[in-house]
Each structure stands twice: as C-alpha cells, then as structure tokens.
Motif scaffolding. Structure first.
Motif, mmCIF file in Angstrom:
data_model
loop_
_atom_site.group_PDB
_atom_site.id
_atom_site.type_symbol
_atom_site.label_atom_id
_atom_site.label_comp_id
_atom_site.label_asym_id
_atom_site.label_seq_id
_atom_site.Cartn_x
_atom_site.Cartn_y
_atom_site.Cartn_z
ATOM 1 N N UNK A 1 0.820 -1.014 -0.142
ATOM 2 C CA UNK A 1 -0.007 0.229 -0.084
ATOM 3 C C UNK A 1 0.884 1.347 -0.209
ATOM 4 N N UNK A 2 2.063 1.306 0.630
ATOM 5 C CA UNK A 2 2.695 2.365 0.713
ATOM 6 C C UNK A 2 3.499 2.701 -0.668
ATOM 7 N N UNK A 3 3.878 1.470 -1.347
ATOM 8 C CA UNK A 3 4.420 1.782 -2.825
ATOM 9 C C UNK A 3 3.213 2.352 -3.744
ATOM 10 N N UNK A 4 2.123 1.523 -3.605
ATOM 11 C CA UNK A 4 0.841 2.148 -4.335
ATOM 12 C C UNK A 4 0.774 3.719 -4.106
ATOM 13 N N UNK A 5 0.837 4.114 -2.757
ATOM 14 C CA UNK A 5 0.442 5.451 -2.699
ATOM 15 C C UNK A 5 1.516 6.333 -2.876
ATOM 16 N N UNK A 6 2.631 5.991 -3.140
ATOM 17 C CA UNK A 6 3.775 6.592 -3.784
ATOM 18 C C UNK A 6 3.957 6.812 -5.502
ATOM 19 N N UNK A 7 2.914 6.022 -5.836
ATOM 20 C CA UNK A 7 2.506 6.267 -7.148
ATOM 21 C C UNK A 7 2.908 5.025 -8.241
ATOM 22 N N UNK A 8 3.617 3.855 -7.389
ATOM 23 C CA UNK A 8 3.847 2.760 -8.375
ATOM 24 C C UNK A 8 2.487 1.909 -8.727
ATOM 25 N N UNK A 9 2.866 1.476 -9.955
ATOM 26 C CA UNK A 9 1.887 0.054 -10.131
ATOM 27 C C UNK A 9 2.622 -1.084 -10.324
ATOM 28 N N UNK A 10 2.182 -2.296 -10.056
ATOM 29 C CA UNK A 10 2.591 -3.412 -10.229
ATOM 30 C C UNK A 10 2.506 -4.109 -11.439
ATOM 31 N N UNK A 11 3.332 -4.812 -12.042
ATOM 32 C CA UNK A 11 3.002 -5.586 -13.478
ATOM 33 C C UNK A 11 3.958 -6.688 -13.439
ATOM 34 N N UNK A 12 3.223 -7.947 -14.237
ATOM 35 C CA UNK A 12 3.884 -9.068 -14.573
ATOM 36 C C UNK A 12 5.091 -8.810 -15.319
ATOM 37 N N UNK A 13 6.178 -9.745 -15.306
ATOM 38 C CA UNK A 13 7.443 -9.602 -16.213
ATOM 39 C C UNK A 13 6.870 -9.351 -17.622
ATOM 40 N N UNK A 14 6.182 -10.333 -18.187
ATOM 41 C CA UNK A 14 5.800 -10.439 -19.485
ATOM 42 C C UNK A 14 5.076 -9.241 -19.983
ATOM 43 N N UNK A 15 4.183 -8.483 -19.046
ATOM 44 C CA UNK A 15 3.447 -7.382 -19.720
ATOM 45 C C UNK A 15 4.372 -6.263 -19.820
ATOM 46 N N UNK A 16 5.284 -5.810 -19.151
ATOM 47 C CA UNK A 16 6.193 -4.849 -19.140
ATOM 48 C C UNK A 16 7.293 -4.988 -20.438
ATOM 49 N N UNK A 17 7.775 -6.188 -20.432
ATOM 50 C CA UNK A 17 8.837 -6.563 -21.234
ATOM 51 C C UNK A 17 8.159 -6.708 -22.537
ATOM 52 N N UNK A 18 6.988 -7.339 -22.678
ATOM 53 C CA UNK A 18 6.374 -7.003 -24.060
ATOM 54 C C UNK A 18 6.177 -5.710 -24.548
ATOM 55 N N UNK A 19 5.766 -4.819 -23.795
ATOM 56 C CA UNK A 19 5.324 -3.511 -24.045
ATOM 57 C C UNK A 19 6.672 -2.669 -24.488
ATOM 58 N N UNK A 20 7.989 -3.314 -24.028
ATOM 59 C CA UNK A 20 9.392 -2.511 -24.197
ATOM 60 C C UNK A 20 9.809 -3.070 -25.647
ATOM 61 N N UNK A 21 9.154 -4.249 -26.374
ATOM 62 C CA UNK A 21 9.695 -4.814 -27.252
ATOM 63 C C UNK A 21 9.376 -4.281 -28.752
#
Length: 216
Positions: free
Chosen positions: A196-216
C-alpha cells in the motif's frame, strides 16, 4: 551479465514482483496469506515455480495457473545453480555440464507447459546463480534469465519489518524477489505493509511479460 535481466527496461514507476517457490524437503510450503493479499488487492506478480514444489502442491499449482493476475515462470527442476562447471552457491552444488543445464531448464519447462498450456518465457536458476554459458543455453531454449535488483526477503529469512523495509527500496523498473513457499516467515506480513505504501507513492505493479512485451 549479458543476457540476464535484473531490472525492467523502463523509467516508469512500475515494479515487477516475483516470488519463488523452491520446493524440496524444507521448501514446499505455501504462503496462502501472501497470495490472498495479492488477489484481494488486484496485484499482479510473476511466480517462479520449481518442479519439486509443483509435485508437492498440484492443486495449488492448478489454482495459481488459472489466476489471470499471475504468470508462471521456470525455477528449474531440482533448484540447482546453473553452471557448466559445478560451481556452487549458498552451499548448493551447481549443474556440472551442458547436459545437466539442459535438464534443469527443460524438464521443468515441460511441466509448466503442461500446467498452463504454453512454455514459460522466464527462467530463474536455483540461488539465482547462472554463468555465462548456461545463460546462453537458456536463451537457446527460448527463455530469458531473470534475476532481481531488490532482495525482498533474503530467502524467506527476513522478519516482517525487514521485508517491508527491503520492498520500500524499490525504484522505477525494479524487479523484487521474494518467496511464496515459507508461510512461517515474515514475507506475507511484510508485503502487506509495503505494497500500500508503494501504491500510495504512485507505483503500479506488473507481471514481467506485460512490461517486457510493451518494451519490445
């Protein structure tokens, strides 16, 4: 090391949570409180499962594989450091040659493919040790070696407070490692406070494949 992913390829405020399930005589437990917290809060994660853990928890594995929040990744067959020279890590003897490297990757890859219906994209060796030749073999077999830049629970030995403090050191693009196979440890409670503290600081959480696919 070339070919080993330790951070996400982004400057966005995203974090990849990864949880290992190592299996074996002292590592086949299931931290249901940790998983329940992720589910209840809609937090995605990548779960690295070892063959020994899959064998010990067949019903749980089917349940995790069916959960859209989670992706299942390869944590090896018998949780050995991946080496072509037998190099040990944390007192665990590594694979001794290319044949043993292949078996450590491919046997569990087939188990995961049978579980989820497709081969895993990501591999993390036992103890997260992988030498350069073994890393190349992983790539030849169609997987990416993933390590981490934030050690969230030190092999499930941290207290809850230590887990929270470690998780809060995550930065944009961090890959956090922790464990889902030691319910007696402080991992679940520590992440329950940190996320909750990380979320309140503006972070979102991802699966590896979600982010890496978006970067390819």
């Amino acid at each position: 090391m070339t070919g080993v992913i330790t951070r996400l390829p982004t400057r966005d405020r995203v974090i990849a949570l990864t949880f290992d399930a190592c299996g074996g005589p002292h590592g086949s437990g299931y931290d249901q409180a940790l998983i329940d917290n992720l589910r209840e809060n809609g937090i995605p994660a990548t779960l690295f499962l070892n063959s020994r853990w899959i064998d010990a928890n067949p019903r749980v594995c089917r349940d995790l594989a069916a959960e859209p929040l989670f992706e299942i990744a390869n944590h090896g067959t018998v949780h050995r450091p991946l080496s072509v020279s037998g190099r040990s890590a944390y007192g665990i003897s590594g694979t001794h040659d290319a044949g043993e490297v292949f078996d450590e990757i491919a046997v569990n890859r087939d188990r995961i493919q049978a579980l989820v219906g497709r081969p895993p994209r990501f591999f993390r060796a036992g103890t997260a040790h992988c030498d350069n030749v073994a890393t190349a073999i992983v790539a030849d077999l169609g997987e990416h070696v993933v390590n981490f830049d934030v050690n969230g629970d030190a092999g499930a030995t941290f207290s809850a407070g230590q887990v929270t403090r470690a998780a809060l050191t995550a930065r944009p693009g961090s890959i956090v490692i922790a464990h889902l196979n030691h319910p007696e440890g402080g991992t679940a409670q520590g992440f329950a406070k940190a996320l909750p503290q990380l979320a309140a600081a503006g972070y979102r959480f991802v699966r590896l494949s979600d982010q890496i696919r978006a970067a390819q």
